[in-house]
Design an enzyme around this catalytic site. Sequence first.
Site, PDB file in Angstrom:
ATOM      1  N   ASN A 148     -10.184   0.163   0.665  1.00  0.00           N
ATOM      2  CA  ASN A 148      -8.725   0.181   0.618  1.00  0.00           C
ATOM      3  C   ASN A 148      -8.274  -0.420  -0.715  1.00  0.00           C
ATOM      4  O   ASN A 148      -8.429  -1.624  -0.945  1.00  0.00           O
ATOM      5  CB  ASN A 148      -8.190  -0.646   1.803  1.00  0.00           C
ATOM      6  CG  ASN A 148      -6.674  -0.727   1.825  1.00  0.00           C
ATOM      7  OD1 ASN A 148      -6.006  -0.368   0.861  1.00  0.00           O
ATOM      8  ND2 ASN A 148      -6.141  -1.227   2.924  1.00  0.00           N
ATOM      9  N   CYS A 177       0.812  -1.220   0.000  1.00  0.00           N
ATOM     10  CA  CYS A 177       0.000   0.000   0.000  1.00  0.00           C
ATOM     11  C   CYS A 177       0.847   1.273   0.000  1.00  0.00           C
ATOM     12  O   CYS A 177       0.348   2.357  -0.292  1.00  0.00           O
ATOM     13  CB  CYS A 177      -0.952   0.006   1.190  1.00  0.00           C
ATOM     14  SG  CYS A 177      -1.962  -1.472   1.278  1.00  0.00           S
ATOM     15  N   HIS A 200      -2.888   7.022   3.155  1.00  0.00           N
ATOM     16  CA  HIS A 200      -3.387   5.733   2.664  1.00  0.00           C
ATOM     17  C   HIS A 200      -4.782   5.507   3.245  1.00  0.00           C
ATOM     18  O   HIS A 200      -5.029   5.748   4.426  1.00  0.00           O
ATOM     19  CB  HIS A 200      -2.428   4.618   3.088  1.00  0.00           C
ATOM     20  CG  HIS A 200      -2.947   3.257   2.768  1.00  0.00           C
ATOM     21  ND1 HIS A 200      -3.522   2.949   1.548  1.00  0.00           N
ATOM     22  CD2 HIS A 200      -3.010   2.101   3.505  1.00  0.00           C
ATOM     23  CE1 HIS A 200      -3.896   1.685   1.553  1.00  0.00           C
ATOM     24  NE2 HIS A 200      -3.606   1.156   2.721  1.00  0.00           N
TER      25      HIS A 200
HETATM   26  O1  UT7 Z   1      -3.458  -1.521   3.814  1.00  0.00           O
HETATM   27  C1  UT7 Z   1      -3.301  -2.101   5.086  1.00  0.00           C
HETATM   28  C2  UT7 Z   1      -4.418  -3.055   5.286  1.00  0.00           C
HETATM   29  N1  UT7 Z   1      -4.805  -3.411   6.602  1.00  0.00           N
HETATM   30  C3  UT7 Z   1      -5.253  -2.587   7.563  1.00  0.00           C
HETATM   31  O2  UT7 Z   1      -5.198  -1.383   7.486  1.00  0.00           O
HETATM   32  C4  UT7 Z   1      -5.860  -3.272   8.754  1.00  0.00           C
HETATM   33  C5  UT7 Z   1      -5.840  -2.444   9.998  1.00  0.00           C
HETATM   34  N2  UT7 Z   1      -6.781  -3.000  10.958  1.00  0.00           N
HETATM   35  C6  UT7 Z   1      -8.085  -2.632  10.985  1.00  0.00           C
HETATM   36  O3  UT7 Z   1      -8.497  -1.783  10.230  1.00  0.00           O
HETATM   37  C7  UT7 Z   1      -8.967  -3.263  12.040  1.00  0.00           C
HETATM   38  O4  UT7 Z   1      -8.197  -4.054  12.915  1.00  0.00           O
HETATM   39  C8  UT7 Z   1     -10.096  -4.152  11.413  1.00  0.00           C
HETATM   40  C9  UT7 Z   1     -11.106  -3.270  10.698  1.00  0.00           C
HETATM   41  C10 UT7 Z   1      -9.510  -5.173  10.442  1.00  0.00           C
HETATM   42  C11 UT7 Z   1     -10.842  -4.884  12.534  1.00  0.00           C
HETATM   43  O5  UT7 Z   1     -11.340  -3.946  13.477  1.00  0.00           O
HETATM   44  P1  UT7 Z   1     -11.161  -4.220  15.036  1.00  0.00           P
HETATM   45  O6  UT7 Z   1     -11.803  -3.098  15.747  1.00  0.00           O
HETATM   46  O7  UT7 Z   1      -9.697  -4.451  15.282  1.00  0.00           O
HETATM   47  O8  UT7 Z   1     -12.026  -5.527  15.260  1.00  0.00           O
HETATM   48  P2  UT7 Z   1     -11.577  -6.954  15.834  1.00  0.00           P
HETATM   49  O9  UT7 Z   1     -10.751  -7.680  14.845  1.00  0.00           O
HETATM   50  O10 UT7 Z   1     -11.059  -6.777  17.230  1.00  0.00           O
HETATM   51  O11 UT7 Z   1     -12.970  -7.675  15.956  1.00  0.00           O
HETATM   52  C12 UT7 Z   1     -13.973  -7.244  16.909  1.00  0.00           C
HETATM   53  C13 UT7 Z   1     -15.169  -8.148  16.769  1.00  0.00           C
HETATM   54  C14 UT7 Z   1     -14.816  -9.631  16.788  1.00  0.00           C
HETATM   55  O12 UT7 Z   1     -15.867 -10.297  17.463  1.00  0.00           O
HETATM   56  P3  UT7 Z   1     -15.709 -10.727  19.010  1.00  0.00           P
HETATM   57  O13 UT7 Z   1     -14.524 -11.638  19.050  1.00  0.00           O
HETATM   58  O14 UT7 Z   1     -15.488  -9.444  19.752  1.00  0.00           O
HETATM   59  O15 UT7 Z   1     -17.020 -11.383  19.306  1.00  0.00           O
HETATM   60  C15 UT7 Z   1     -14.840 -10.028  15.344  1.00  0.00           C
HETATM   61  O16 UT7 Z   1     -15.150 -11.407  15.153  1.00  0.00           O
HETATM   62  O17 UT7 Z   1     -15.799  -7.908  15.496  1.00  0.00           O
HETATM   63  C16 UT7 Z   1     -15.954  -9.159  14.813  1.00  0.00           C
HETATM   64  N3  UT7 Z   1     -15.865  -8.905  13.372  1.00  0.00           N
HETATM   65  C17 UT7 Z   1     -16.919  -8.581  12.624  1.00  0.00           C
HETATM   66  N4  UT7 Z   1     -18.231  -8.438  12.928  1.00  0.00           N
HETATM   67  C18 UT7 Z   1     -19.061  -8.086  11.919  1.00  0.00           C
HETATM   68  C19 UT7 Z   1     -14.758  -8.928  12.595  1.00  0.00           C
HETATM   69  N5  UT7 Z   1     -15.095  -8.613  11.331  1.00  0.00           N
HETATM   70  C20 UT7 Z   1     -16.435  -8.408  11.321  1.00  0.00           C
HETATM   71  C21 UT7 Z   1     -17.341  -8.046  10.315  1.00  0.00           C
HETATM   72  N6  UT7 Z   1     -18.644  -7.895  10.652  1.00  0.00           N
HETATM   73  N7  UT7 Z   1     -16.969  -7.838   9.025  1.00  0.00           N
END
Ligand code: UT7
Length: 328
Positions: free
Chosen positions: A285, A111, A255
């Site tokens: 993204n 990216c 980005h």
């Molecule tokens: O170009 C670089 C590319 N990558 C990035 O920039 C990634 C950077 N990271 C992020 O943007 C964030 O970490 C994410 C958007 C990927 C995830 O957000 P988060 O606030 O870190 O969520 P999490 O992974 O801690 O998940 C929280 C909850 C989980 O459920 P439990 O365990 O709390 O019950 C996940 O299973 O949200 C759940 N979850 C979802 N729920 C509904 C994860 N994805 C989804 C979804 N819809 N799509």
Amino acid sequence: MGISILGMGRYVPEQVLTNDDFTRFVDTNDEWISTRTGIKERRMAGWEPTWYMGREAAMSAIKSAGIDPADIGLVISCTATSDFHTPSMSSIIQHQTGAVNAAAFDMNAACSGFVYALDTARRFLETDDNMKYVLVVANEALSRFIDFSDRASCILFGDGAAAAVVEKSDKLFSSHLGSDGSGAELLCARALNVAPEVALKNGFKDPFPEMELHKLRQNGKEVYKFAVQALPRAFELAAEKVNITKDDIDWFVPHQANIRIIETAAKKLGAPMEKFIVTLDHYGNTSSASIPLALCESIENGLIKRGQKLALIGFGAGLTYGGIILEY
Ligand code: UT7
């Protein structure tokens, strides 16, 4: 020596995938995606190969620059989602745009690709008196690398391309490029099958041994932590070389990964969010294409004007990061 962006162009596929569309095949909802990422919809390549999107963006950049493609000395295509291991996207684009006198190579800094490629373009222009223009193309088809069963990652990405024609100038320019390969395993898409135990023995721990070929996997939380310190750092390291502060910048073009990452970076820099260009709501993204897409769209809609000072700041797989400060 700096560079001048003579013209830009962009291409996004027609097909739109909204957050609601995902609910048909993944356990998710618009509220989660919107509040956690800021993304509402993204474009998905259908029949379009990566090179095609790049070619279209490049043709429109050449047209907007008003130059003869035969005067382009170098084509750099940055992509993490090339259609082929070989030939390069840039060779295809070089031929198809009529850049008959240009050298061509691809660059993969994920990216951060556009920031890396633009800085590389400047270095070529500086060291080669005969080089008139460089064409930088960022083209990505993330949809072909997404694991649509992984709800935490599949909702983040989109497809698209943007390109810039640049020439040398004495305008303001500064850059800083960086990499922290200790986080290499945090964001991966496997290209070839290497036995995990072989990789481990040779010093790279395979993070996802069960990972299918060509499918993207990431540790979202760790990438997030990296991103919120990498974006301000990329700006500060480029800024201090030219004695610039955040108050001198008219527009930050970060980005486009997650609105919360951009907001945190803005807060850390002490710069108002109004100075940050945001397009992730409608493109998601798009990896290396995200910064030039945001830049090109903001030039077209009149937000970014000639003479303004810009900070392009990126981070990505690698883990890479980079910042460029330049006058548009
Ligand atoms: O170009 C670089 C590319 N990558 C990035 O920039 C990634 C950077 N990271 C992020 O943007 C964030 O970490 C994410 C958007 C990927 C995830 O957000 P988060 O606030 O870190 O969520 P999490 O992974 O801690 O998940 C929280 C909850 C989980 O459920 P439990 O365990 O709390 O019950 C996940 O299973 O949200 C759940 N979850 C979802 N729920 C509904 C994860 N994805 C989804 C979804 N819809 N799509």
